[in-house]
Design a protein around this motif. Structure first.
Motif, PDB file in Angstrom:
ATOM      1  N   LEU A   1       0.838  -1.201   0.000  1.00 43.37           N
ATOM      2  CA  LEU A   1       0.000   0.000   0.000  1.00 43.37           C
ATOM      3  C   LEU A   1       0.871   1.248   0.000  1.00 43.37           C
ATOM      4  N   HIS A   2       0.540   2.183  -0.880  1.00 40.14           N
ATOM      5  CA  HIS A   2       1.164   3.509  -0.870  1.00 40.14           C
ATOM      6  C   HIS A   2       0.259   4.442  -0.076  1.00 40.14           C
ATOM      7  N   PRO A   3       0.659   4.832   1.151  1.00 38.21           N
ATOM      8  CA  PRO A   3      -0.234   5.666   1.966  1.00 38.21           C
ATOM      9  C   PRO A   3      -0.154   7.143   1.656  1.00 38.21           C
ATOM     10  N   GLY A   4       0.789   7.528   0.804  1.00 36.56           N
ATOM     11  CA  GLY A   4       1.038   8.936   0.512  1.00 36.56           C
ATOM     12  C   GLY A   4       2.519   9.240   0.658  1.00 36.56           C
ATOM     13  N   ARG A   5       2.876  10.472   0.382  1.00 38.18           N
ATOM     14  CA  ARG A   5       4.290  10.876   0.425  1.00 38.18           C
ATOM     15  C   ARG A   5       4.717  11.108   1.867  1.00 38.18           C
ATOM     16  N   GLY A   6       6.008  10.875   2.111  1.00 37.37           N
ATOM     17  CA  GLY A   6       6.547  11.107   3.441  1.00 37.37           C
ATOM     18  C   GLY A   6       8.056  11.138   3.406  1.00 37.37           C
ATOM     19  N   HIS A   7       8.671  10.015   3.722  1.00 34.54           N
ATOM     20  CA  HIS A   7      10.131   9.913   3.630  1.00 34.54           C
ATOM     21  C   HIS A   7      10.587  10.123   2.190  1.00 34.54           C
ATOM     22  N   THR A   8       9.804   9.618   1.238  1.00 33.85           N
ATOM     23  CA  THR A   8      10.012   9.864  -0.194  1.00 33.85           C
ATOM     24  C   THR A   8       8.638  10.017  -0.842  1.00 33.85           C
ATOM     25  N   ALA A   9       8.640  10.209  -2.159  1.00 27.16           N
ATOM     26  CA  ALA A   9       7.368  10.287  -2.884  1.00 27.16           C
ATOM     27  C   ALA A   9       6.751   8.919  -3.098  1.00 27.16           C
ATOM     28  N   GLY A  10       7.546   7.856  -2.988  1.00 32.51           N
ATOM     29  CA  GLY A  10       7.069   6.524  -3.353  1.00 32.51           C
ATOM     30  C   GLY A  10       7.051   5.516  -2.230  1.00 32.51           C
ATOM     31  N   ASP A  11       6.936   5.964  -0.985  1.00 29.49           N
ATOM     32  CA  ASP A  11       6.923   5.029   0.138  1.00 29.49           C
ATOM     33  C   ASP A  11       5.769   4.041   0.031  1.00 29.49           C
ATOM     34  N   ILE A  12       6.055   2.778   0.364  1.00 31.56           N
ATOM     35  CA  ILE A  12       4.978   1.805   0.524  1.00 31.56           C
ATOM     36  C   ILE A  12       5.156   1.068   1.844  1.00 31.56           C
ATOM     37  N   VAL A  13       4.039   0.569   2.369  1.00 32.21           N
ATOM     38  CA  VAL A  13       4.073  -0.319   3.518  1.00 32.21           C
ATOM     39  C   VAL A  13       3.603  -1.697   3.063  1.00 32.21           C
ATOM     40  N   VAL A  14       4.083  -2.707   3.775  1.00 30.39           N
ATOM     41  CA  VAL A  14       3.764  -4.099   3.462  1.00 30.39           C
ATOM     42  C   VAL A  14       3.001  -4.672   4.647  1.00 30.39           C
ATOM     43  N   ARG A  15       1.818  -5.181   4.386  1.00 29.59           N
ATOM     44  CA  ARG A  15       0.965  -5.701   5.464  1.00 29.59           C
ATOM     45  C   ARG A  15       0.725  -7.195   5.264  1.00 29.59           C
ATOM     46  N   VAL A  16       0.890  -7.938   6.343  1.00 28.78           N
ATOM     47  CA  VAL A  16       0.581  -9.367   6.356  1.00 28.78           C
ATOM     48  C   VAL A  16      -0.599  -9.537   7.305  1.00 28.78           C
ATOM     49  N   PRO A  17      -1.825  -9.453   6.794  1.00 30.06           N
ATOM     50  CA  PRO A  17      -2.988  -9.323   7.683  1.00 30.06           C
ATOM     51  C   PRO A  17      -3.256 -10.536   8.563  1.00 30.06           C
ATOM     52  N   ASP A  18      -2.929 -11.750   8.102  1.00 32.36           N
ATOM     53  CA  ASP A  18      -3.292 -12.925   8.899  1.00 32.36           C
ATOM     54  C   ASP A  18      -2.469 -13.048  10.179  1.00 32.36           C
ATOM     55  N   VAL A  19      -1.317 -12.357  10.242  1.00 36.72           N
ATOM     56  CA  VAL A  19      -0.517 -12.368  11.471  1.00 36.72           C
ATOM     57  C   VAL A  19      -0.308 -10.959  12.021  1.00 36.72           C
ATOM     58  N   ASN A  20      -1.003  -9.960  11.451  1.00 37.92           N
ATOM     59  CA  ASN A  20      -0.992  -8.600  11.991  1.00 37.92           C
ATOM     60  C   ASN A  20       0.424  -8.015  12.040  1.00 37.92           C
ATOM     61  N   VAL A  21       1.110  -8.085  10.906  1.00 42.25           N
ATOM     62  CA  VAL A  21       2.446  -7.505  10.755  1.00 42.25           C
ATOM     63  C   VAL A  21       2.379  -6.392   9.720  1.00 42.25           C
ATOM     64  N   VAL A  22       3.036  -5.268  10.014  1.00 46.38           N
ATOM     65  CA  VAL A  22       3.158  -4.169   9.060  1.00 46.38           C
ATOM     66  C   VAL A  22       4.622  -3.782   8.960  1.00 46.38           C
ATOM     67  N   VAL A  23       5.146  -3.784   7.735  1.00 48.27           N
ATOM     68  CA  VAL A  23       6.525  -3.372   7.447  1.00 48.27           C
ATOM     69  C   VAL A  23       6.453  -1.980   6.840  1.00 48.27           C
ATOM     70  N   THR A  24       7.103  -1.005   7.459  1.00 48.14           N
ATOM     71  CA  THR A  24       6.855   0.396   7.095  1.00 48.14           C
ATOM     72  C   THR A  24       7.935   1.034   6.244  1.00 48.14           C
ATOM     73  N   GLY A  25       9.051   0.335   5.963  1.00 48.73           N
ATOM     74  CA  GLY A  25      10.155   1.060   5.341  1.00 48.73           C
ATOM     75  C   GLY A  25      10.537   2.240   6.210  1.00 48.73           C
ATOM     76  N   ASP A  26      11.072   3.286   5.596  1.00 47.05           N
ATOM     77  CA  ASP A  26      11.586   4.420   6.369  1.00 47.05           C
ATOM     78  C   ASP A  26      10.536   5.470   6.701  1.00 47.05           C
ATOM     79  N   LEU A  27       9.261   5.148   6.529  1.00 40.00           N
ATOM     80  CA  LEU A  27       8.234   5.994   7.120  1.00 40.00           C
ATOM     81  C   LEU A  27       8.372   6.011   8.639  1.00 40.00           C
ATOM     82  N   LEU A  28       9.003   4.960   9.188  1.00 38.16           N
ATOM     83  CA  LEU A  28       9.326   4.891  10.610  1.00 38.16           C
ATOM     84  C   LEU A  28      10.752   4.413  10.780  1.00 38.16           C
ATOM     85  N   GLU A  29      11.444   4.965  11.766  1.00 38.32           N
ATOM     86  CA  GLU A  29      12.762   4.482  12.157  1.00 38.32           C
ATOM     87  C   GLU A  29      12.818   4.382  13.675  1.00 38.32           C
TER      88      GLU A  29
END
Length: 273
Positions: free
Chosen positions: A138-166
């Protein structure tokens, strides 16, 4: 010594690399593995890939954004789909075609790593099917870069955020960041989470929702402080000295410059004399 892969949820592993303190995430399903981010060099990624292949066959790669410390192992996955936002692919094309020499630790290793542009791009969302598991991009919008995406694994409730979070450093506001958009982009990411979500940031240790709320609060303070200072006629050159900031000035130099650029002309007053 190879960086260990630690299972943080069912068939979700994270390797936290000392170099750049950057994370690689591996997600498994019945049809194979997805690797999220590929480190700062081909050599560095090769060591982790040996461990990944002991878990199964890699069938796809995801780049959370275009920065070199997350993508320069892409060449090891030749022939596989590499998923990324379309802005990330465009930025990597520009980087490939006009690439400056790296000036830092292990520069020869970094410069020797080819830039491989993602092959499978999207603008808002995509699902990668791993058989018994769906991996959401999912691309939630611009932040750290213009093309940030997050990766969600819904069956185990994991979210990988890239550098939107450090976790191990303040948010990285670079010359390509979007500080005025970043808070609302994180709001969308937070809407995907619960109190039990396992959150994998781009750099540092795995965190929880409380950490995400805290960092989002600081990112929001940065945006609102920029908006307030500009509205009061404080020039960008004086903003760091005049404002009250959640992180050290050296971490916010580009945030202020980029934030002032983002503001519409109507929201800026003439500098006070």
């Amino acid at each position: 010594m190879a960086t260990p892969l630690v299972e943080v949820a069912d068939r979700v592993w994270v390797a936290r690399h000392e170099w750049f303190d950057v994370n690689v995430t591996v997600i498994g399903g019945t049809t194979g593995l997805v690797v999220v981010d590929t480190l700062a060099s081909t050599r560095e990624m090769r060591g982790t890939l040996d461990a990944v292949r002991r878990l199964g066959e890699v069938v796809a790669v995801v780049n959370t954004h275009e920065h070199f410390d997350h993508v320069l192992g892409n060449s090891l996955f030749d022939g596989l789909p590499i998923h990324a936002h379309e802005e990330t692919a465009a930025a990597l094309e520009r980087f490939r075609d006009d690439r400056p020499a790296y000036d830092g630790e292990r520069s020869e290793e970094i410069d020797a790593s080819p830039v491989v542009v993602p092959t499978d791009t999207f603008s808002s969302a995509r699902v990668v099917d791993l058989g018994d598991r769906q991996v959401e991009l999912l691309h939630p919008g611009r932040g750290h870069t213009a093309g940030d995406i997050v990766v969600r694994v819904p069956d185990v409730n994991v979210v990988v955020t890239g550098d939107l979070l450090e976790e191990s450093a303040p948010p990285a506001y670079g010359e390509d960041s979007w500080p005025m958009d970043w808070p609302t982009s994180l709001d969308l990411v937070i809407s995907l989470m619960t109190d039990e979500t396992v959150v994998v940031p781009g750099h540092g240790a795995v965190v929880d929702l409380d950490f995400v709320h805290e960092q989002r609060g600081g990112i929001g303070v940065v945006a609102e402080t920029i908006r307030d200072l500009a509205g009061r006629g404080i020039p960008a050159s004086q903003a760091l000295a005049e404002g009250e900031w959640p992180w050290p000035h050296e971490a916010l130099r580009h945030a202020v410059a980029r934030g002032y650029e983002q503001l519409p002309r109507a929201s800026k007053r003439l500098p006070l004399i």
